[in-house]
Design a protein around this motif. Structure first.
Motif: not given
Ligand code: SAM
Length: 231
Positions: A106-117
């Protein structure tokens, strides 16, 4: 003129990462970037801060440890993490290893909806608080959940997981962890006795778990229903 007296650990962090690359332990760009980013000095007890970038485990609380940086690197490389993955760590400790994984999935420089957890389970309440505080202070509390409990049971609430890793030594692979792994998922777990274990990598294919050893290691014991008994 105001001169800041706050010590920067950036140079020491960079040198440690370079050493791990030179040793052939760190290989992939995503793990290298994550280890260059997460400030290990803010995940160790204050009195050990100056030692944060020696490549060794350090004490945390209640007789437990934060793993050596080379072991964090080895496990992250073996996990083959990718953006968007859901990860379970058993043995949250200081929260450092969970933060390194969060930087990758979940890198901060990609949109939040693409984040893993990342979900991390820890059995010692004082360490749960320690990890939560460290993760909050370093800006990872939106990508990592710290759960109090017996991680040998997994964490059914968020299952199934793309990746599971265990940072304490087990007698065998706990069945709930295999059950909570997605088909095609990977698990990394140290298996063995008190003084020596093999770092086992498991690949789930349908009902089968194909395993191989990635080498020797030494971890504190995994204590719980499917681990060792309390001493
Ligand atoms: N990954 C941690 C970090 O980044 O600081 C270091 C983990 S430390 C080597 C192993 C941790 O596993 C200890 O904090 C210990 O309390 C925890 N542990 C042992 N048995 C456990 C269990 N059944 N469930 C959850 N945590 C457990």
């Amino acid at each position: 003129m105001l001169v800041s007296m706050k010590k920067s650990f950036d140079e020491e962090r960079r040198k440690l990462v370079e050493k791990l690359i030179h040793e052939g332990i760190l290989k992939s760009q995503s793990v290298i970037r994550a280890m260059l980013t997460v400030p290990r000095e803010l995940f160790v007890p204050y009195k050990y801060r100056e030692l944060a970038y020696i490549d060794a485990p350090l004490p945390t609380l209640e007789g437990q440890t934060i793993s050596a940086p080379h072991m964090v690197a080895i496990i992250c490389e073996l996990l083959m993490l990718d953006v968007g993955m859901k990860v379970l760590e058993v043995g949250g400790g200081s929260g450092y290893h969970a933060a390194v994984c969060a930087e990758i999935v979940a890198p901060k420089d990609i949109p939040r909806e693409k984040w893993g957890h990342v979900y991390t389970i820890e059995r010692i309440p004082a360490l749960v608080e320690f990890a939560r505080e460290n993760l909050r202070r370093c800006g990872y509390d939106d990508r990592v959940d710290v759960v109090l409990g017996d991680g040998t049971l997994g964490y059914e609430e968020a299952a199934p997981y793309d990746r599971i890793f265990v940072t304490a030594a087990a007698p065998s692979i706990p069945k709930p962890l295999i059950d909570q792994l997605k088909d095609g998922g990977r698990i990394v777990i140290p298996i063995g006795g008190s003084f020596y274990q093999e770092l086992i990598v498991g690949l789930k294919k349908g009902d089968e778990l194909l395993t191989f050893s990635a080498g020797g290691c030494v971890f504190v014991p995994l204590i719980g229903k499917y681990g060792w008994k309390e001493y």
